[in-house]
Design a protein around this motif. Structure first.
Motif, PDB file in Angstrom:
ATOM      1  N   THR A 417       0.831  -1.198   0.000  1.00  0.00           N
ATOM      2  CA  THR A 417       0.000   0.000   0.000  1.00  0.00           C
ATOM      3  C   THR A 417       0.867   1.250   0.000  1.00  0.00           C
ATOM      4  O   THR A 417       2.067   1.200   0.199  1.00  0.00           O
ATOM      5  N   GLY A 418       0.227   2.384  -0.182  1.00  0.00           N
ATOM      6  CA  GLY A 418       0.945   3.655  -0.138  1.00  0.00           C
ATOM      7  C   GLY A 418       0.677   4.503  -1.356  1.00  0.00           C
ATOM      8  O   GLY A 418      -0.048   4.111  -2.274  1.00  0.00           O
ATOM      9  N   GLY A 457      -0.085   3.169   4.717  1.00  0.00           N
ATOM     10  CA  GLY A 457      -0.141   3.403   3.274  1.00  0.00           C
ATOM     11  C   GLY A 457      -1.559   3.533   2.770  1.00  0.00           C
ATOM     12  O   GLY A 457      -1.852   4.369   1.900  1.00  0.00           O
TER      13      GLY A 457
END
Length: 488
Positions: A417-418, A457
Protein backbone atom coordinates in the motif's frame (compact mmCIF):
# COMPACT_ATOMS: atom_id res chain seq x y z
CA UNK A 1 -0.99 -13.35 0.90
CA UNK A 2 1.21 -12.71 -2.12
CA UNK A 3 4.49 -14.61 -2.02
CA UNK A 4 7.75 -14.48 -3.96
CA UNK A 5 10.50 -17.07 -4.35
CA UNK A 6 14.13 -16.95 -5.40
CA UNK A 7 15.31 -17.88 -8.88
CA UNK A 8 17.02 -20.96 -7.48
CA UNK A 9 13.78 -22.18 -5.88
CA UNK A 10 11.76 -21.47 -9.03
CA UNK A 11 14.28 -23.30 -11.22
CA UNK A 12 14.18 -26.35 -8.94
CA UNK A 13 10.37 -26.40 -8.98
CA UNK A 14 10.35 -26.09 -12.77
CA UNK A 15 12.78 -29.00 -13.17
CA UNK A 16 10.68 -31.16 -10.88
CA UNK A 17 7.50 -30.36 -12.79
CA UNK A 18 9.05 -30.78 -16.24
CA UNK A 19 10.20 -34.27 -15.28
CA UNK A 20 6.54 -35.25 -14.86
CA UNK A 21 5.16 -33.51 -17.96
CA UNK A 22 5.48 -34.20 -21.68
CA UNK A 23 8.36 -32.30 -23.27
CA UNK A 24 7.48 -28.66 -23.91
CA UNK A 25 4.22 -28.76 -21.92
CA UNK A 26 5.41 -26.31 -19.26
CA UNK A 27 6.45 -23.74 -21.87
CA UNK A 28 3.09 -24.12 -23.57
CA UNK A 29 1.32 -23.38 -20.29
CA UNK A 30 3.35 -20.21 -19.87
CA UNK A 31 2.84 -19.17 -23.49
CA UNK A 32 -0.92 -19.69 -23.25
CA UNK A 33 -1.13 -17.40 -20.23
CA UNK A 34 1.11 -14.82 -21.88
CA UNK A 35 -0.91 -14.84 -25.10
CA UNK A 36 -4.19 -14.47 -23.21
CA UNK A 37 -2.84 -11.42 -21.34
CA UNK A 38 -1.58 -9.88 -24.60
CA UNK A 39 -4.91 -10.51 -26.33
CA UNK A 40 -6.79 -8.90 -23.46
CA UNK A 41 -4.52 -5.85 -23.62
CA UNK A 42 -4.99 -5.52 -27.38
CA UNK A 43 -8.72 -5.96 -26.99
CA UNK A 44 -8.95 -3.12 -24.49
CA UNK A 45 -6.80 -0.81 -26.61
CA UNK A 46 -8.02 -1.64 -30.13
CA UNK A 47 -11.17 -3.67 -29.73
CA UNK A 48 -9.66 -6.80 -31.29
CA UNK A 49 -6.51 -8.86 -31.83
CA UNK A 50 -7.09 -9.27 -35.58
CA UNK A 51 -5.07 -6.78 -37.59
CA UNK A 52 -2.95 -5.56 -34.67
CA UNK A 53 0.82 -5.26 -35.05
CA UNK A 54 2.88 -7.20 -32.54
CA UNK A 55 6.66 -7.15 -32.19
CA UNK A 56 8.44 -9.83 -30.18
CA UNK A 57 11.89 -8.99 -28.78
CA UNK A 58 13.44 -12.44 -28.55
CA UNK A 59 16.59 -13.44 -26.72
CA UNK A 60 18.33 -16.78 -26.69
CA UNK A 61 16.73 -18.53 -23.72
CA UNK A 62 13.41 -20.08 -22.74
CA UNK A 63 12.10 -16.57 -22.08
CA UNK A 64 12.37 -15.98 -25.83
CA UNK A 65 10.66 -19.33 -26.43
CA UNK A 66 7.70 -18.26 -24.32
CA UNK A 67 7.43 -15.09 -26.42
CA UNK A 68 7.63 -17.01 -29.71
CA UNK A 69 4.94 -19.52 -28.77
CA UNK A 70 2.70 -16.73 -27.49
CA UNK A 71 3.33 -14.84 -30.73
CA UNK A 72 2.23 -17.91 -32.69
CA UNK A 73 -1.06 -17.96 -30.78
CA UNK A 74 -1.63 -14.27 -31.53
CA UNK A 75 -0.76 -14.80 -35.21
CA UNK A 76 -3.38 -17.54 -35.45
CA UNK A 77 -5.91 -14.96 -34.24
CA UNK A 78 -5.01 -12.61 -37.09
CA UNK A 79 -2.34 -10.40 -35.55
CA UNK A 80 0.65 -9.43 -37.65
CA UNK A 81 3.53 -10.78 -35.57
CA UNK A 82 7.22 -10.13 -36.17
CA UNK A 83 9.99 -11.52 -33.99
CA UNK A 84 13.16 -9.45 -33.70
CA UNK A 85 15.88 -12.00 -32.93
CA UNK A 86 18.78 -10.67 -30.85
CA UNK A 87 20.70 -13.95 -31.24
CA UNK A 88 19.27 -15.66 -34.36
CA UNK A 89 21.56 -18.67 -34.13
CA UNK A 90 20.43 -19.36 -30.55
CA UNK A 91 16.72 -18.57 -30.81
CA UNK A 92 14.35 -21.25 -29.50
CA UNK A 93 14.03 -23.46 -32.60
CA UNK A 94 10.63 -25.03 -31.89
CA UNK A 95 9.11 -21.71 -30.87
CA UNK A 96 10.46 -20.04 -34.01
CA UNK A 97 9.02 -22.83 -36.16
CA UNK A 98 5.63 -22.44 -34.44
CA UNK A 99 5.61 -18.69 -35.12
CA UNK A 100 6.46 -19.13 -38.78
CA UNK A 101 3.92 -21.92 -39.12
CA UNK A 102 1.22 -19.58 -37.79
CA UNK A 103 2.08 -16.88 -40.35
CA UNK A 104 4.50 -14.80 -38.27
CA UNK A 105 7.95 -13.81 -39.41
CA UNK A 106 11.39 -13.26 -37.91
CA UNK A 107 14.03 -10.61 -38.61
CA UNK A 108 17.36 -9.49 -37.17
CA UNK A 109 17.86 -6.42 -35.05
CA UNK A 110 18.58 -4.13 -38.01
CA UNK A 111 15.01 -3.03 -38.63
CA UNK A 112 13.77 -3.56 -35.08
CA UNK A 113 13.44 0.07 -34.09
CA UNK A 114 11.28 0.91 -37.12
CA UNK A 115 9.03 -2.08 -36.39
CA UNK A 116 8.64 -0.99 -32.79
CA UNK A 117 7.61 2.53 -33.83
CA UNK A 118 4.67 1.09 -35.79
CA UNK A 119 3.71 -1.61 -33.27
CA UNK A 120 0.58 -1.80 -31.16
CA UNK A 121 2.21 -4.25 -28.75
CA UNK A 122 5.81 -5.09 -27.89
CA UNK A 123 6.59 -8.34 -26.05
CA UNK A 124 9.84 -8.32 -24.05
CA UNK A 125 11.33 -11.80 -24.22
CA UNK A 126 14.97 -10.73 -24.20
CA UNK A 127 16.26 -11.96 -20.84
CA UNK A 128 14.70 -14.35 -18.32
CA UNK A 129 14.87 -14.59 -14.54
CA UNK A 130 18.51 -15.69 -14.63
CA UNK A 131 19.73 -12.42 -16.12
CA UNK A 132 22.22 -10.31 -14.17
CA UNK A 133 23.14 -6.68 -14.76
CA UNK A 134 21.54 -4.40 -17.30
CA UNK A 135 20.78 -5.10 -20.94
CA UNK A 136 23.59 -5.89 -23.36
CA UNK A 137 24.51 -3.02 -25.72
CA UNK A 138 22.71 -4.54 -28.74
CA UNK A 139 19.42 -4.65 -26.81
CA UNK A 140 19.55 -1.10 -25.45
CA UNK A 141 18.34 0.67 -28.65
CA UNK A 142 15.36 -1.68 -28.81
CA UNK A 143 14.47 -1.01 -25.18
CA UNK A 144 14.73 2.73 -25.73
CA UNK A 145 12.61 2.51 -28.89
CA UNK A 146 9.93 0.59 -26.99
CA UNK A 147 9.86 3.24 -24.28
CA UNK A 148 9.48 6.02 -26.86
CA UNK A 149 6.77 4.23 -28.83
CA UNK A 150 3.02 4.29 -28.33
CA UNK A 151 2.95 0.51 -28.09
CA UNK A 152 1.99 -1.29 -24.91
CA UNK A 153 4.95 -3.27 -23.56
CA UNK A 154 4.45 -6.69 -21.99
CA UNK A 155 7.38 -8.31 -20.17
CA UNK A 156 7.74 -12.09 -20.12
CA UNK A 157 8.21 -13.21 -16.48
CA UNK A 158 10.00 -9.97 -15.56
CA UNK A 159 11.36 -6.90 -17.38
CA UNK A 160 14.69 -7.55 -19.08
CA UNK A 161 17.61 -5.90 -17.28
CA UNK A 162 16.29 -6.15 -13.70
CA UNK A 163 17.51 -8.59 -11.07
CA UNK A 164 14.81 -11.11 -10.22
CA UNK A 165 16.16 -11.92 -6.75
CA UNK A 166 17.07 -8.48 -5.43
CA UNK A 167 15.04 -5.87 -7.31
CA UNK A 168 18.25 -4.10 -8.31
CA UNK A 169 18.65 -2.40 -11.69
CA UNK A 170 22.30 -2.14 -12.66
CA UNK A 171 22.25 -0.61 -16.12
CA UNK A 172 19.56 -0.15 -18.76
CA UNK A 173 16.33 -2.11 -18.29
CA UNK A 174 13.18 -2.37 -20.37
CA UNK A 175 10.18 -0.66 -18.79
CA UNK A 176 6.91 -2.61 -19.13
CA UNK A 177 3.26 -1.66 -18.85
CA UNK A 178 2.39 -5.23 -17.86
CA UNK A 179 4.52 -8.10 -16.61
CA UNK A 180 3.16 -11.62 -16.98
CA UNK A 181 5.02 -13.79 -14.50
CA UNK A 182 4.83 -17.57 -14.23
CA UNK A 183 4.35 -19.85 -11.25
CA UNK A 184 5.08 -17.30 -8.53
CA UNK A 185 6.11 -13.70 -8.06
CA UNK A 186 9.81 -12.99 -8.09
CA UNK A 187 11.18 -10.64 -5.41
CA UNK A 188 12.25 -8.09 -8.03
CA UNK A 189 8.64 -7.63 -9.10
CA UNK A 190 7.70 -6.45 -5.60
CA UNK A 191 10.75 -4.36 -4.62
CA UNK A 192 11.91 -1.03 -6.04
CA UNK A 193 13.69 0.02 -8.11
CA UNK A 194 12.80 -3.02 -10.26
CA UNK A 195 9.13 -2.87 -9.29
CA UNK A 196 8.62 0.43 -11.10
CA UNK A 197 9.83 -1.20 -14.33
CA UNK A 198 7.27 -4.02 -14.08
CA UNK A 199 4.06 -2.01 -14.46
CA UNK A 200 1.01 -4.07 -13.54
CA UNK A 201 1.85 -7.68 -12.68
CA UNK A 202 -0.25 -10.70 -13.64
CA UNK A 203 0.55 -14.10 -12.16
CA UNK A 204 -0.06 -17.16 -14.36
CA UNK A 205 -0.35 -20.47 -12.51
CA UNK A 206 1.69 -23.13 -14.31
CA UNK A 207 1.47 -25.78 -11.59
CA UNK A 208 4.71 -25.26 -9.66
CA UNK A 209 4.97 -26.88 -6.23
CA UNK A 210 6.81 -24.42 -4.00
CA UNK A 211 8.08 -24.67 -0.42
CA UNK A 212 6.09 -23.32 2.49
CA UNK A 213 8.54 -20.52 3.31
CA UNK A 214 8.87 -17.84 0.59
CA UNK A 215 11.75 -15.39 0.38
CA UNK A 216 9.32 -12.46 0.41
CA UNK A 217 5.70 -11.91 1.46
CA UNK A 218 3.18 -9.16 0.77
CA UNK A 219 0.15 -9.03 3.06
CA UNK A 220 -3.32 -8.39 1.69
CA UNK A 221 -6.46 -7.06 3.40
CA UNK A 222 -7.49 -10.43 4.86
CA UNK A 223 -4.01 -11.06 6.27
CA UNK A 224 -3.91 -7.69 8.01
CA UNK A 225 -7.47 -8.07 9.32
CA UNK A 226 -6.44 -11.30 11.08
CA UNK A 227 -3.59 -9.47 12.82
CA UNK A 228 -5.41 -6.41 14.12
CA UNK A 229 -6.32 -6.45 17.83
CA UNK A 230 -10.00 -6.48 18.79
CA UNK A 231 -10.94 -5.73 22.43
CA UNK A 232 -13.09 -8.30 24.19
CA UNK A 233 -16.00 -7.74 26.52
CA UNK A 234 -13.69 -7.83 29.56
CA UNK A 235 -11.08 -5.50 28.10
CA UNK A 236 -10.11 -2.27 29.80
CA UNK A 237 -7.55 0.31 28.74
CA UNK A 238 -4.73 -1.47 30.55
CA UNK A 239 -5.57 -4.94 29.23
CA UNK A 240 -5.62 -3.53 25.72
CA UNK A 241 -2.08 -2.32 26.23
CA UNK A 242 -0.39 0.96 27.07
CA UNK A 243 2.17 2.41 24.69
CA UNK A 244 4.78 4.85 25.89
CA UNK A 245 6.02 7.58 23.55
CA UNK A 246 9.35 9.23 24.34
CA UNK A 247 9.66 11.77 21.57
CA UNK A 248 9.91 15.42 20.67
CA UNK A 249 12.12 18.26 21.83
CA UNK A 250 11.94 22.02 22.18
CA UNK A 251 12.94 22.26 18.54
CA UNK A 252 10.65 19.47 17.28
CA UNK A 253 7.48 19.33 19.40
CA UNK A 254 5.43 18.38 16.35
CA UNK A 255 7.16 14.99 16.11
CA UNK A 256 5.77 14.12 19.54
CA UNK A 257 2.26 15.23 18.56
CA UNK A 258 2.32 13.19 15.36
CA UNK A 259 3.73 10.07 17.04
CA UNK A 260 1.00 10.27 19.67
CA UNK A 261 -1.61 10.76 16.94
CA UNK A 262 -0.56 7.47 15.36
CA UNK A 263 -0.36 5.68 18.70
CA UNK A 264 -3.89 6.70 19.71
CA UNK A 265 -5.24 5.07 16.54
CA UNK A 266 -3.25 1.84 16.77
CA UNK A 267 -5.31 -0.41 19.02
CA UNK A 268 -3.65 0.14 22.40
CA UNK A 269 -5.87 1.22 25.30
CA UNK A 270 -3.84 4.23 26.41
CA UNK A 271 -0.84 6.34 25.42
CA UNK A 272 1.74 7.65 27.91
CA UNK A 273 3.83 10.56 26.68
CA UNK A 274 7.23 11.42 28.15
CA UNK A 275 9.17 14.43 26.94
CA UNK A 276 9.37 18.21 26.65
CA UNK A 277 6.36 18.55 24.32
CA UNK A 278 3.73 17.58 26.90
CA UNK A 279 1.86 20.88 26.61
CA UNK A 280 1.59 20.53 22.82
CA UNK A 281 0.49 16.91 23.11
CA UNK A 282 -2.19 17.59 25.71
CA UNK A 283 -3.50 20.58 23.75
CA UNK A 284 -4.11 18.33 20.76
CA UNK A 285 -4.89 15.03 22.50
CA UNK A 286 -6.20 15.54 26.04
CA UNK A 287 -6.68 11.78 26.53
CA UNK A 288 -2.89 11.27 26.60
CA UNK A 289 -1.25 10.41 29.93
CA UNK A 290 1.81 12.65 30.33
CA UNK A 291 4.87 12.54 32.56
CA UNK A 292 7.99 14.66 32.96
CA UNK A 293 9.95 12.10 35.01
CA UNK A 294 11.59 10.21 32.16
CA UNK A 295 10.75 6.80 30.70
CA UNK A 296 12.06 4.86 33.71
CA UNK A 297 9.53 6.49 36.04
CA UNK A 298 6.63 7.10 33.65
CA UNK A 299 4.54 4.16 34.79
CA UNK A 300 3.72 0.79 33.35
CA UNK A 301 3.73 0.37 29.57
CA UNK A 302 3.59 -2.69 27.30
CA UNK A 303 5.78 -1.08 24.58
CA UNK A 304 7.84 2.04 23.95
CA UNK A 305 8.30 4.31 20.96
CA UNK A 306 11.48 6.36 21.18
CA UNK A 307 13.29 8.81 18.95
CA UNK A 308 10.99 10.94 16.78
CA UNK A 309 12.20 14.55 17.08
CA UNK A 310 14.42 13.66 20.04
CA UNK A 311 17.36 15.80 18.93
CA UNK A 312 20.61 14.86 20.69
CA UNK A 313 19.24 13.71 24.05
CA UNK A 314 20.50 10.11 24.35
CA UNK A 315 19.21 9.65 27.93
CA UNK A 316 15.62 8.63 27.11
CA UNK A 317 16.87 6.29 24.39
CA UNK A 318 19.15 4.47 26.83
CA UNK A 319 16.36 4.24 29.44
CA UNK A 320 13.90 2.82 26.92
CA UNK A 321 16.40 0.26 25.60
CA UNK A 322 16.92 -0.95 29.16
CA UNK A 323 13.18 -1.67 29.55
CA UNK A 324 12.02 -5.27 29.35
CA UNK A 325 9.18 -4.53 26.90
CA UNK A 326 9.03 -4.26 23.09
CA UNK A 327 10.66 -1.08 21.81
CA UNK A 328 10.33 0.81 18.52
CA UNK A 329 13.29 3.03 17.61
CA UNK A 330 12.80 5.75 15.02
CA UNK A 331 14.44 8.91 13.67
CA UNK A 332 16.99 10.46 16.08
CA UNK A 333 16.71 7.38 18.29
CA UNK A 334 18.35 5.30 15.55
CA UNK A 335 21.41 7.53 15.65
CA UNK A 336 21.53 7.57 19.44
CA UNK A 337 20.97 3.84 20.02
CA UNK A 338 24.11 1.81 20.69
CA UNK A 339 24.36 -1.34 18.55
CA UNK A 340 25.50 -3.48 21.47
CA UNK A 341 22.63 -2.21 23.64
CA UNK A 342 20.11 -3.14 20.96
CA UNK A 343 21.65 -6.58 20.42
CA UNK A 344 21.70 -7.22 24.18
CA UNK A 345 17.94 -6.72 24.50
CA UNK A 346 15.83 -9.81 25.10
CA UNK A 347 12.49 -8.11 24.49
CA UNK A 348 11.63 -7.44 20.82
CA UNK A 349 13.00 -4.40 19.03
CA UNK A 350 11.60 -2.76 15.90
CA UNK A 351 13.72 -0.19 14.04
CA UNK A 352 12.10 2.08 11.43
CA UNK A 353 14.75 3.89 9.35
CA UNK A 354 14.27 5.58 6.00
CA UNK A 355 16.94 5.07 3.34
CA UNK A 356 19.15 7.92 4.54
CA UNK A 357 19.09 6.70 8.14
CA UNK A 358 19.73 3.12 7.04
CA UNK A 359 22.70 4.28 4.98
CA UNK A 360 24.17 6.08 7.99
CA UNK A 361 23.74 2.99 10.18
CA UNK A 362 25.37 0.77 7.55
CA UNK A 363 28.12 3.23 6.68
CA UNK A 364 27.23 3.38 2.98
CA UNK A 365 25.81 5.96 0.58
CA UNK A 366 22.05 6.49 0.44
CA UNK A 367 22.04 5.48 -3.25
CA UNK A 368 23.36 2.05 -2.30
CA UNK A 369 20.42 1.47 0.04
CA UNK A 370 17.87 2.76 -2.47
CA UNK A 371 19.34 0.57 -5.22
CA UNK A 372 19.47 -2.54 -3.02
CA UNK A 373 16.65 -2.23 -0.51
CA UNK A 374 16.26 -5.94 0.16
CA UNK A 375 19.95 -6.40 0.95
CA UNK A 376 20.00 -3.30 3.17
CA UNK A 377 16.99 -4.38 5.24
CA UNK A 378 18.42 -7.86 5.74
CA UNK A 379 21.85 -6.52 6.65
CA UNK A 380 20.45 -4.13 9.25
CA UNK A 381 18.23 -6.79 10.82
CA UNK A 382 21.17 -9.16 11.10
CA UNK A 383 23.58 -6.54 12.40
CA UNK A 384 21.26 -5.23 15.15
CA UNK A 385 19.40 -8.46 15.94
CA UNK A 386 16.21 -6.44 15.52
CA UNK A 387 13.24 -6.33 13.20
CA UNK A 388 13.83 -3.58 10.64
CA UNK A 389 11.11 -1.63 8.84
CA UNK A 390 12.90 0.13 5.99
CA UNK A 391 10.66 2.98 4.82
CA UNK A 392 10.50 4.24 1.25
CA UNK A 393 8.88 3.73 -2.12
CA UNK A 394 8.99 0.04 -1.23
CA UNK A 395 8.66 -0.44 2.52
CA UNK A 396 10.25 -3.69 3.70
CA UNK A 397 10.05 -5.41 7.09
CA UNK A 398 12.90 -7.84 7.80
CA UNK A 399 12.78 -10.08 10.88
CA UNK A 400 15.80 -11.73 12.54
CA UNK A 401 13.71 -14.60 13.87
CA UNK A 402 13.83 -16.27 17.27
CA UNK A 403 17.61 -16.23 17.54
CA UNK A 404 18.97 -12.73 16.81
CA UNK A 405 22.48 -13.91 17.70
CA UNK A 406 22.42 -16.16 14.62
CA UNK A 407 22.32 -13.05 12.39
CA UNK A 408 20.03 -14.95 10.02
CA UNK A 409 17.01 -13.06 8.66
CA UNK A 410 14.12 -15.52 8.60
CA UNK A 411 11.34 -13.47 7.00
CA UNK A 412 10.91 -10.35 4.89
CA UNK A 413 7.65 -8.66 4.01
CA UNK A 414 7.04 -5.98 1.44
CA UNK A 415 4.24 -3.46 1.88
CA UNK A 416 1.86 -3.15 -1.10
CA UNK A 417 0.00 0.00 0.00
CA UNK A 418 0.95 3.66 -0.14
CA UNK A 419 1.14 6.63 -2.45
CA UNK A 420 3.88 9.01 -3.52
CA UNK A 421 2.03 11.73 -1.59
CA UNK A 422 3.15 9.93 1.57
CA UNK A 423 6.62 11.44 1.11
CA UNK A 424 5.81 14.31 3.47
CA UNK A 425 7.34 15.59 6.70
CA UNK A 426 6.07 13.84 9.81
CA UNK A 427 4.47 10.83 8.14
CA UNK A 428 7.14 8.57 9.64
CA UNK A 429 6.30 9.85 13.11
CA UNK A 430 2.68 8.79 12.61
CA UNK A 431 3.86 5.36 11.45
CA UNK A 432 6.11 4.89 14.48
CA UNK A 433 3.28 5.69 16.88
CA UNK A 434 0.92 3.36 15.05
CA UNK A 435 3.38 0.47 15.02
CA UNK A 436 4.28 1.06 18.66
CA UNK A 437 0.63 0.88 19.62
CA UNK A 438 0.29 -2.47 17.84
CA UNK A 439 3.35 -3.71 19.73
CA UNK A 440 1.70 -2.69 23.00
CA UNK A 441 -1.46 -4.52 21.95
CA UNK A 442 0.57 -7.73 21.75
CA UNK A 443 1.64 -8.11 18.11
CA UNK A 444 5.15 -9.46 17.42
CA UNK A 445 7.39 -6.86 15.72
CA UNK A 446 7.16 -8.44 12.24
CA UNK A 447 3.36 -8.34 12.39
CA UNK A 448 3.21 -4.93 14.09
CA UNK A 449 5.51 -3.36 11.50
CA UNK A 450 3.78 -5.04 8.55
CA UNK A 451 0.25 -4.19 9.69
CA UNK A 452 1.22 -0.62 10.56
CA UNK A 453 2.88 -0.02 7.19
CA UNK A 454 -0.18 -1.46 5.43
CA UNK A 455 -2.67 0.72 7.34
CA UNK A 456 -0.43 3.77 7.06
CA UNK A 457 -0.14 3.40 3.27
CA UNK A 458 -3.86 2.78 2.90
CA UNK A 459 -4.71 5.79 5.06
CA UNK A 460 -2.44 7.93 2.90
CA UNK A 461 -4.30 6.81 -0.22
CA UNK A 462 -7.63 7.66 1.39
CA UNK A 463 -6.42 11.03 2.67
CA UNK A 464 -4.68 12.06 -0.54
CA UNK A 465 -7.22 10.93 -3.13
CA UNK A 466 -4.93 12.39 -5.78
CA UNK A 467 -3.96 15.57 -3.92
CA UNK A 468 -1.21 16.62 -1.49
CA UNK A 469 -1.66 15.71 2.18
CA UNK A 470 0.04 16.42 5.48
CA UNK A 471 1.04 13.85 8.08
CA UNK A 472 -1.91 14.87 10.29
CA UNK A 473 -4.27 14.01 7.41
CA UNK A 474 -2.78 10.52 7.26
CA UNK A 475 -3.29 10.05 10.99
CA UNK A 476 -6.90 11.17 10.79
CA UNK A 477 -7.56 8.70 7.95
CA UNK A 478 -6.27 5.70 9.94
CA UNK A 479 -9.71 4.75 11.37
CA UNK A 480 -11.14 4.65 7.84
CA UNK A 481 -8.25 2.45 6.70
CA UNK A 482 -8.73 0.15 9.69
CA UNK A 483 -12.46 -0.20 8.95
CA UNK A 484 -11.77 -0.87 5.28
CA UNK A 485 -9.38 -3.70 6.18
CA UNK A 486 -11.59 -5.43 8.73
CA UNK A 487 -14.69 -5.17 6.53
CA UNK A 488 -12.81 -6.63 3.58
Amino acid sequence: MRTAYSVETVRAAERELMARLPEGALMQRAAAGLAAACAELLGRAHGRVYGSRVVLLVGSGDNGGDALYAGARLARRGAGVTAVLLAPERAHAAGLAALRGAGGRAVGTGGGEALIRRADLVVDGIVGIGGKGGLRPDAVPLAEAAERSRAAVVAVDLPSGVDADTGEVRGTALRADLTVTFGTHKPGLLVDPAREYAGSVRLVDIGLELPAEPVLEALQHADVARLLPVPGAESDKYRRGVVGVAAGSARYPGAAVLAVSGALRGGAGAVRYVGPAARDVIARFPETLVSDRGPKHAGRVQAWVVGPGAGDDAGPVAEVLAADVPVLIDADGLRLADVSAVRARRAPTLMTPHAGEAAALLGVEREEVEGGRLAAARELAGRYGATVLLKGSTTLVADPGADPDARAVTAVRVNPTGTSWLATAGSGDVLSGLAGSLLAAGLPPLDAGSAAAYLHGLAARFAADGAPVGAHDVAEALPAAWRDVVRG
